[in-house]
Enzyme design. Structure first.
Site: not given
Lengths: 477, 473
Positions: B75, B150, B174
């Site tokens: 990420k 996310s 997330s």
């Protein structure tokens, strides 16, 4: 420049001191003054995204030593974030202790016997240093600003006094005594001029007898004990005149202008920041265990008050001027030279006088080795050096360092030992038989005549007092 | 699809090479990323040289580690030395960190090959990956739908087969919510189990890094590698990584699992049906299934939307244009700060900074931030009470399957509700995992969430393994 009659001042001091740790408060960067800009930095003290603080145990220990020395309770504590935007703060928040400081409630007793309560002494990180390039030297109107983050994250302890101080002289004495304590504990080098110790003064005035406190102003930019004393006096005068003229003091932060000798408004209460303190989620609460606290207390060196007591005891019945000398050598942190010299056989009064006068006058006196000073004083005591020569050797020590006996020899001071002085005196006495007879008949003024001739012969290397003693002993034979 | 464990085994045995696997992954990304926008940056050179190192180690008879040659997606809020790290924000555009996050170092040490940085909602604030400054990521199962967020980029990268493992961060769901919406396994470990050093902070007391994988076993291996005390993170637990793989097949016999009403309230019927079916699987495996209510969980969302923005408002203050990233010049310092932040941050980030600043302001602190913290304590106590009655809790991961792009972008509250089942674990700091469990009425994947008390990862993973084996095919 003083407060109006019928008014009294109430002063509290906030003292920030940098801690003499090897590394910074939350990272492994060197805590060093004077390095090239932005060389002692890493992701943590630059506040780079993703970096996290890790508390420096050594800084905690020095904070505990300060608290112990001030008689504070050392309590479980925590860190908060103080949020405000400023380019010298890499994270745009400062990690500081807020409602749970490590040291709470203490007392500082001043040499005159008065006491000032300590409210708290807490840990926090320092900011970087901004230099504004341009006409004003301040941020407004600067052409550009340069930021050095070497200081960012350096550990600080902020010591907050209660509003117990009632005169500018007492404010100065408090700061001086606190400085001595900080130096004694090894927590700080206490250099106000370098900014390693910074003092802010909260000053208010009220009519004598009033119970309620007046509105206070915080005075910043106090770079020496002298400016502290001047600024407090000036501010109390300003406020008392203002109140006496029917005006009202506005709560604000004021800047001390050393050259003009006045304080000027920096920012008013309305412009004060909302720091939005909240608990620092990246750090755990700090809970010093009992054995750790006990060890810090046990390792605490002798504090200034105890050292003054020791010196006064050595002197027996000190004169007022000796009392002042004791205060001054302890404040300068050079009292160990006196006690060590005395234990090596030097007369206490002589040792105190030399250290308080000659040594203290030297620029960099505190860098002198105690043993070296003791050697010089012992040589003087033994008559191997005159007072003038002792002073010269001490100055050499400060400037070049080295072995004091070697330095004395290099200057040719040591050649004049007791026997060669005796021979010179005999020679001079023999050369002036008439003067000698008159001297022996009681014309003491002639002693200086002989001293002068001995000095001439020895090229100034003789000790005047030793010559007079030699003359006196010959006369009484 | 082959699991990470199988891939690493074949590399260690010399049946394939890390370079082959890495080239395969890079090719899949090259082919698929145009449509998905899962990766913001592909580090071809870095990946190939890491693969070459692993292959040399194998050739020298050394063991390159449990993730030997396994391509991994990171990420883009995880710092990677010299490789762009943006947190999907314009404000960090062009910034190359001078250091690497602890988790990435540990993955490299275990032989894994980071191939690139995946898309996310800006600063991990969002539930759809639509808040990225670099365009949304699309759900590999239906390109008209969001992957969740996310960590939507990592979820899509794993679900589409570009990589077997992705790392995400989970502040309010997330990792778990996008894993559920993309049909992969997602783990939010116990707070402090995985070092946050090098994770660009959103809300420090809630953030936790974890894996997204195609199997429970792969998640276990990955978590073993990245977990364990890190002296650079003061909040990291003072204990080594738990051993999860060894106890993966311990089952749930004799355990009590509680179906939590509040973790189903408001869920779509197909989601509720899947959760009930998962409870039956656990019952069949020998667990006692009870139903309980933890009313305090209803307070979680409100408390979260005060605490997380409050911390974020402080964490994001440093993006001021002074030191790195974007700077928009202006007449003076304050105007430069304002112009930079106005241009650099997206709407959702600004919304949360304002919320958080307000919640911490003098005069409002007690009513908002202070009260939210008291709710957090209350909620943790309620969880502890539940764990007095049950070993594990089970519920939905997200209220629905993946929704269409744009469906919730104009209604922040609707978007926030996507995380209503996942937020409580972040507030309590306890671990939770989502396991794919069949599909919804629309044919899109569904996830079921298992929750356990702090440090109960072994138990949580063993139960997850049971669910994985019992999930509808």
């Amino acid at each position: 420049m003083t407060i109006l009659d019928g008014y009294e001042m109430v002063v509290g001091l906030e003292v920030h001191t940098e801690l003499k740790t090897v590394t910074k408060l939350f990272c492994g960067c060197a805590n060093a003054f004077g390095s090239a800009p932005n060389t002692n930095v890493c992701p943590v003290c630059l506040g780079l995204p993703g970096s996290l603080p890790v508390l420096n145990r050594g800084a905690v220990e020095l904070a505990m030593a300060i608290g112990t020395a001030l008689g504070c309770s050392i309590l479980p504590s925590s860190f908060h974030r103080k949020n405000y935007f400023y380019p010298d703060m890499p994270k745009d928040y400062q990690i500081s202790q807020y409602d749970e400081p490590i040291n709470v409630g203490g007392t500082l007793e001043l040499p005159d016997g008065s006491t000032v309560r300590i409210e708290r002494a807490h840990l926090e990180e320092d900011t970087g240093k901004t230099t504004h390039v341009g006409a004003s030297g301040r941020i407004h109107g600067a052409e550009r600003s340069l930021v050095d983050y070497n200081r960012a994250g350096v550990p600080l302890v902020e010591i907050v006094s209660a509003p117990d101080i009632t005169s500018a002289a007492q404010a100065r004495a408090y700061a001086a005594e606190l400085r001595s304590i900080l130096v004694a504990t090894g927590a700080s080098d206490g250099r106000m001029e370098e900014g390693s110790m910074r003092v802010d003064a909260n000053v208010s005035v009220r009519r004598v007898g009033d119970a309620t406190l007046g509105t206070r102003c915080e005075i910043k930019n106090l770079n020496s004990l002298r400016s502290l004393q001047r600024a407090v006096d000036h501010e109390a005068e300003r406020q008392s005149e203002l109140v006496a003229a029917g005006g009202r003091v506005v709560q604000e932060t004021r800047h001390w202008d050393e050259v003009a000798g006045t304080t000027v408004t920096m920012r008013s209460k309305e412009e004060a920041y909302d720091y939005r303190y909240f608990p620092e989620p990246d750090l755990l609460p700090l809970v010093p265990e009992d054995p750790w606290r006990d060890r810090v207390a046990a390792e605490l060196p002798a504090l200034p008050a105890a050292r003054r007591t020791t010196l006064l005891a050595l002197l027996g019945e000190p004169t007022p001027s000796q009392r002042d000398q004791v205060l001054s050598v302890v404040e300068l942190g050079i009292d160990a030279m006196v006690t060590s010299a005395v234990s090596s056989g030097v007369d206490p009064a002589r040792a105190l006088s030399r250290v308080a006068n000659e040594v203290a006058a030297l620029n960099g006196a505190e860098t002198l080795g105690v043993d070296d000073v003791v050697t010089v004083l012992s040589m003087e005591q033994a008559g191997e050096l005159s007072a003038t020569h002792a002073k010269a050797v001490l100055a050499d020590l400060v400037e070049h360092g080295g072995d004091p006996r070697e330095l004395a020899k290099r200057r040719g001071f040591e050649q004049l030992d007791a026997s060669s002085l005796d021979a010179t005196i005999d020679e001079v006495v023999a050369s002036f038989p008439d003067e000698w007879t008159r001297y022996c008949q009681g014309d003491d003024k002639l002693a200086q005549f002989f001293v002068g001739h001995v000095m001439k012969q020895t090229k100034g290397q003789a000790d005047g007092k030793a010559v007079i003693a030699g003359l006196a002993s010959r006369r009484s034979r | 699809m082959t699991t990470a464990i199988e891939l690493a085994d074949s590399v260690r045995r010399g049946e394939t090479t890390a370079t082959t696997l890495t080239e395969g992954s890079l090719a899949a990304i090259a082919a698929g990323n145009g449509a998905l926008n899962a990766f913001l940056h592909v580090d071809v050179d870095g990946a190939l040289s890491a693969a070459a190192r692993v292959d040399r180690a194998v050739a020298n008879g050394e063991d390159p580690g449990p993730l030997a040659g396994v391509p991994i997606a990171l990420k883009d809020n995880l710092c990677t030395r010299g490789v762009p790290t943006t947190a999907a924000s314009r404000i960090l555009e062009g910034w190359r960190p001078p250091y690497t996050a602890t988790v990435v170092d540990r993955l490299l040490g275990a032989g894994a090959i980071p191939v690139g940085k995946t898309n996310l909602d800006e600063f991990a604030m969002g539930s759809s990956t639509e808040n990225s400054a670099f365009g949304p990521t699309r759900n590999p199962h239906d390109h008209a739908r969001v992957p969740g967020g996310s960590s939507g980029g990592s979820a899509a990268a794993v679900a589409s087969g570009m990589v077997p493992i992705g790392l995400g961060s989970d502040t309010g769901g997330s990792i778990r919510q996008p894993a559920a919406l993309c049909g992969v396994v997602g783990v939010k470990p116990t707070y402090g189990m995985v070092s946050r050093y090098g994770l660009i902070a959103f809300a420090s007391s809630l953030d936790q890094i974890g894996p997204l994988t195609r199997s429970v076993a792969d998640a276990a291996v990955c978590l073993e590698v990245i977990a364990g005390h890190d002296p650079r993170d003061s909040t990291s637990l003072q204990e080594p990584a738990p051993s999860l793989v060894a106890s993966l097949h311990d089952g749930v016999e004799g355990r009590t699992v509680a179906l939590v009403r509040e973790l189903l309230d408001g869920a779509a019927p197909d989601v509720e049906a899947a959760v009930n079916a998962s409870a039956a699987v656990l019952r069949d495996a020998g667990a006692t299934v009870i139903e309980i209510s933890i009313p305090e969980l209803r307070l979680g969302l409100s408390a979260y939307y005060l605490i997380a923005p409050a911390e974020a408002s402080s964490n994001l203050a440093r993006y001021d244009g002074v030191r790195y990233g974007l700077r928009v010049d202006a007449d003076d310092l304050t105007m430069m700060n304002v112009a930079t932040r106005t241009k650099g941050f997206g709407d959702e980030v600004k919304r949360r900074i304002m919320l958080g600043t307000y919640a911490l302001s003098a005069g409002y602190y007690d009513a908002y931030y202070g009260r939210a913290q008291r709710v957090r304590t209350l909620l943790s106590r309620a969880f502890a009470g539940a764990y007095g009655r049950a070993d594990l809790l089970v519920g939905a991961t997200a209220p629905t399957t993946a929704f269409e792009l744009g469906a919730k972008t104009t209604d922040p509250m609707a978007m926030y509700l996507s995380d209503v089942y996942t937020i409580p674990s972040n507030l309590s700091g306890d671990p939770a995992i989502t396991v794919p469990f069949g599909s919804g009425a629309d044919g899109l994947p569904l996830g079921v969430q298992l929750l356990g008390p702090a440090r109960s990862e072994r138990l949580v993973f063993a139960a997850a393994q049971v669910l994985e084996e019992g999930a509808p095919r």
